[in-house]
Motif scaffolding. Sequence first.
Motif, PDB file in Angstrom:
ATOM      1  N   THR A 102      12.085 -51.786 -64.742  1.00  0.00           N
ATOM      2  CA  THR A 102      12.137 -51.410 -63.334  1.00  0.00           C
ATOM      3  C   THR A 102      13.580 -51.526 -62.876  1.00  0.00           C
ATOM      4  O   THR A 102      14.445 -52.008 -63.601  1.00  0.00           O
ATOM      5  N   GLY A 103      13.842 -51.082 -61.680  1.00  0.00           N
ATOM      6  CA  GLY A 103      15.185 -51.113 -61.122  1.00  0.00           C
ATOM      7  C   GLY A 103      15.148 -50.444 -59.765  1.00  0.00           C
ATOM      8  O   GLY A 103      14.095 -50.009 -59.297  1.00  0.00           O
ATOM      9  N   HIS A 104      16.300 -50.327 -59.137  1.00  0.00           N
ATOM     10  CA  HIS A 104      16.375 -49.765 -57.797  1.00  0.00           C
ATOM     11  C   HIS A 104      15.973 -48.285 -57.829  1.00  0.00           C
ATOM     12  O   HIS A 104      16.679 -47.473 -58.404  1.00  0.00           O
ATOM     13  N   PRO A 105      14.838 -47.909 -57.209  1.00  0.00           N
ATOM     14  CA  PRO A 105      14.413 -46.510 -57.241  1.00  0.00           C
ATOM     15  C   PRO A 105      15.172 -45.662 -56.230  1.00  0.00           C
ATOM     16  O   PRO A 105      15.780 -46.184 -55.284  1.00  0.00           O
ATOM     17  N   LYS A 106      15.134 -44.383 -56.431  1.00  0.00           N
ATOM     18  CA  LYS A 106      15.844 -43.443 -55.566  1.00  0.00           C
ATOM     19  C   LYS A 106      15.436 -43.619 -54.100  1.00  0.00           C
ATOM     20  O   LYS A 106      16.279 -43.552 -53.196  1.00  0.00           O
ATOM     21  N   GLU A 107      14.148 -43.856 -53.865  1.00  0.00           N
ATOM     22  CA  GLU A 107      13.664 -43.977 -52.486  1.00  0.00           C
ATOM     23  C   GLU A 107      14.276 -45.156 -51.732  1.00  0.00           C
ATOM     24  O   GLU A 107      14.327 -45.158 -50.507  1.00  0.00           O
ATOM     25  N   TYR A 108      14.726 -46.176 -52.463  1.00  0.00           N
ATOM     26  CA  TYR A 108      15.259 -47.376 -51.827  1.00  0.00           C
ATOM     27  C   TYR A 108      16.787 -47.399 -51.772  1.00  0.00           C
ATOM     28  O   TYR A 108      17.386 -48.360 -51.280  1.00  0.00           O
ATOM     29  N   ASP A 109      17.443 -46.351 -52.309  1.00  0.00           N
ATOM     30  CA  ASP A 109      18.903 -46.280 -52.254  1.00  0.00           C
ATOM     31  C   ASP A 109      19.393 -46.002 -50.835  1.00  0.00           C
ATOM     32  O   ASP A 109      18.755 -45.258 -50.086  1.00  0.00           O
ATOM     33  N   TYR A 110      20.522 -46.582 -50.498  1.00  0.00           N
ATOM     34  CA  TYR A 110      21.166 -46.274 -49.219  1.00  0.00           C
ATOM     35  C   TYR A 110      21.670 -44.825 -49.230  1.00  0.00           C
ATOM     36  O   TYR A 110      22.090 -44.312 -50.268  1.00  0.00           O
ATOM     37  N   LYS A 111      21.648 -44.195 -48.090  1.00  0.00           N
ATOM     38  CA  LYS A 111      22.292 -42.896 -47.912  1.00  0.00           C
ATOM     39  C   LYS A 111      23.731 -43.069 -47.440  1.00  0.00           C
ATOM     40  O   LYS A 111      24.550 -42.154 -47.559  1.00  0.00           O
ATOM     41  N   ASP A 112      24.029 -44.251 -46.906  1.00  0.00           N
ATOM     42  CA  ASP A 112      25.360 -44.511 -46.383  1.00  0.00           C
ATOM     43  C   ASP A 112      25.544 -46.023 -46.271  1.00  0.00           C
ATOM     44  O   ASP A 112      24.562 -46.764 -46.121  1.00  0.00           O
ATOM     45  N   GLY A 113      26.780 -46.468 -46.400  1.00  0.00           N
ATOM     46  CA  GLY A 113      27.072 -47.865 -46.114  1.00  0.00           C
ATOM     47  C   GLY A 113      27.017 -48.808 -47.289  1.00  0.00           C
ATOM     48  O   GLY A 113      26.959 -50.023 -47.091  1.00  0.00           O
ATOM     49  N   THR A 114      27.039 -48.309 -48.537  1.00  0.00           N
ATOM     50  CA  THR A 114      27.101 -49.196 -49.694  1.00  0.00           C
ATOM     51  C   THR A 114      28.396 -50.005 -49.611  1.00  0.00           C
ATOM     52  O   THR A 114      29.485 -49.436 -49.562  1.00  0.00           O
TER      53      THR A 114
END
Length: 275
Positions: A188-200
């Motif tokens: 498992t790992g960080h899925p696309k749905e949970y990625d930030y769109k801005d502000g990393t």
Amino acid sequence: MSKRILVVLSEYGYWGEELVGPVEAFDARGYQVTFMTPTGKRAQALPPSLDADYIDPPLGRSVTTRDMARRAAELDASDRLDNPLSLQSLVPERPYYSALNHLREVEDYHRRLDSALTDLVSGFDALVIVGGSGPIVDLANNERLHEVVLGFVAADKPILAECYGVAVLAFARDLESRTSLLWGKHVTGHPKEYDYKDGTGFIGVEFNMGPPPYPLEYILRDATGPDGAFHGNVGKETSVIVDHPFVTARSTPDSELGGRKLVEVLEDGLRRYGW
């Protein structure tokens, strides 16, 4: 004899709970915990991970309770994180192919690497790679850390990787075959749905990267191949996968469970969980 755990932290910021979860599980069992960073610089928690009022954009809610914010802040401010081991000092760097005496340098590199890994891996029972955005910068493509991962795998010792720390497992590979260690594995790992769109964000870097520079889910899907699988478990509160020797944790809420599962791997021989 108590277990000895090597915990690797980014110098560009770790997520507080993703350190607290495993460390508290280890402390409860009386394990000895040693910290290491890429250059020996003290690690720091990402400020949002210590703020219970911070709203995670993809989830639309806080992911840090007030109690966890307190515990994370206490650990971050404690002297436990002072004077970590330096990966740079302990593990040699592979020479460039343009080196004037390349063959001799590579031979020397392998001699020094074998000695370094023997000493390092023999001193610990498990490896932990803590997540957050920082690992994107100085852990994911860190060849020294890749060699450490390969050493633990060769010794059949377990590795817990969280969040964006899981990328290290996908990229760590022997240069002869260049095949990912995760080929045929379930992770498992960080899925696309949970990625930030801005502000990393990162510690010590004053710019807005926007979204993460790579979608971890896609990398893990490719790395596991047709006989393995990526499990995002989107919409489920927790996602931890054990496929020995790897324990992978999706994100912040999975850190406590990830730590407990690593304990089960070490003490009960757990080899499969979550799939």
